[in-house]
Motif scaffolding. Structure first.
Motif, mmCIF file in Angstrom:
data_model
loop_
_atom_site.group_PDB
_atom_site.id
_atom_site.type_symbol
_atom_site.label_atom_id
_atom_site.label_comp_id
_atom_site.label_asym_id
_atom_site.label_seq_id
_atom_site.Cartn_x
_atom_site.Cartn_y
_atom_site.Cartn_z
ATOM 1 N N ASP A 213 0.832 -1.206 0.000
ATOM 2 C CA ASP A 213 0.000 0.000 0.000
ATOM 3 C C ASP A 213 0.865 1.253 0.000
ATOM 4 N N LYS A 216 1.544 3.066 -3.191
ATOM 5 C CA LYS A 216 0.515 3.853 -3.870
ATOM 6 C C LYS A 216 0.843 5.340 -3.840
ATOM 7 N N SER A 237 -4.711 12.825 -2.346
ATOM 8 C CA SER A 237 -6.110 12.432 -2.238
ATOM 9 C C SER A 237 -6.371 11.880 -0.843
ATOM 10 N N PRO A 238 -7.609 11.908 -0.380
ATOM 11 C CA PRO A 238 -7.924 11.350 0.944
ATOM 12 C C PRO A 238 -7.475 9.894 1.106
ATOM 13 N N GLU A 239 -7.597 9.093 0.035
ATOM 14 C CA GLU A 239 -7.198 7.680 0.107
ATOM 15 C C GLU A 239 -5.704 7.545 0.408
ATOM 16 N N ILE A 240 -4.879 8.305 -0.295
ATOM 17 C CA ILE A 240 -3.437 8.195 -0.117
ATOM 18 C C ILE A 240 -3.011 8.842 1.201
ATOM 19 N N ARG A 241 -3.702 9.879 1.607
ATOM 20 C CA ARG A 241 -3.387 10.491 2.908
ATOM 21 C C ARG A 241 -3.510 9.485 4.041
ATOM 22 N N LYS A 242 -4.528 8.628 3.965
ATOM 23 C CA LYS A 242 -4.735 7.632 5.029
ATOM 24 C C LYS A 242 -3.564 6.656 5.118
#
Length: 254
Positions: A213, A216, A237-242
């Protein structure tokens, strides 16, 4: 003379983790590469080999792969390098496949693993002990560290019955994690090297590694300091920030 090593490099995707065969595999890693490694000042290479490269599904030796391993041994001797033969991936164990646990659950696979080292010892034991060492297996991933200890002990003792003073490299459980060393069975044998793998900061060591992960995130990374700058983080993006936020902390050599 003792098998002592300082700086080395890993020869990946040649006799391990590769679908290349024939001329393409022979051309991938050559005498000139070994010379270059020696010229750079390294004193050893680690040579990963996979079961599926070295043995077919019936357990017969794959001659070309064994010949290539022998060629690598000859090249390292020619250029004054030492070599660690690392049994990297088994059909019963892959460090990146969570379901690959047969090595730890099937006694027959434990016996096969030790048998591979018996065959390797038969083939390699004529090489000088100050130049060639054996690494039992790369990055074991057992749910219970005692399962790895049991399997490692079986293979270790198989080798010791044949080669009393050859250096054997033994790694900790859970991808050779440093925090797993206290749980590792360590033989009372001075001819053993204990190894661990250290991957922090993951955003640097696994930059764009598409099997994780962490990979990414494809932007720039920094070291020392925060691997991802505040400016770059704000653009994610919010997904990658997480993924990035929990591991994006300050790192340096201290």
């Amino acid at each position: 003379m003792a098998f002592t090593i300082g700086r080395g490099t890993n020869i990946s995707h040649w006799l391990s983790q590769s679908n290349q065969r024939g001329e393409a595999r022979r051309a991938f890693f050559t005498r000139e590469d070994v010379k270059r490694i020696a010229d750079w000042g390294f004193d050893h290479i680690r040579l990963p080999i996979d079961e599926e490269q070295m043995w077919d599904e019936k357990g017969n030796k794959e001659k070309e792969a064994w010949d290539l391993m022998d060629q690598a041994l000859a090249w390292t001797e020619e250029f004054g390098l030492k070599i660690i033969i690392d049994l990297h991936i088994l059909r019963s164990h892959h460090f990146n496949v969570a379901s690959s646990v047969k090595l730890f659950t099937d006694p027959a696979e434990e016996k096969r693993f030790a048998g591979f080292w018996e065959e390797l010892s038969n083939h390699l034991k004529g090489h000088p002990e100050d130049r060639v060492a054996y690494e039992l297996m790369n990055e074991p991933v057992a749910k219970d560290p005692e399962d790895w200890n049991r399997v490692a002990r079986t293979a270790y003792n198989t080798l010791r019955a044949r080669e009393k003073t050859r250096i054997i490299v033994l790694g900790s459980n859970r991808w050779n994690a440093v925090d797993q060393l206290p749980a590792l069975w360590i033989p009372e044998d001075r001819n053993t090297i204990i190894t661990f793998h250290y991957y922090l900061p993951m955003l640097v060591t696994h930059c764009r590694a598409n099997w994780t992960d962490v990979g990414k995130y494809t932007g720039p990374v920094n070291y020392p300091g925060k691997p991802v700058s505040d400016v770059d983080f704000a653009a994610l993006s919010p997904e990658i920030r997480k993924i990035v936020e929990p591991i994006n902390v300050h790192y340096d050599r201290d």
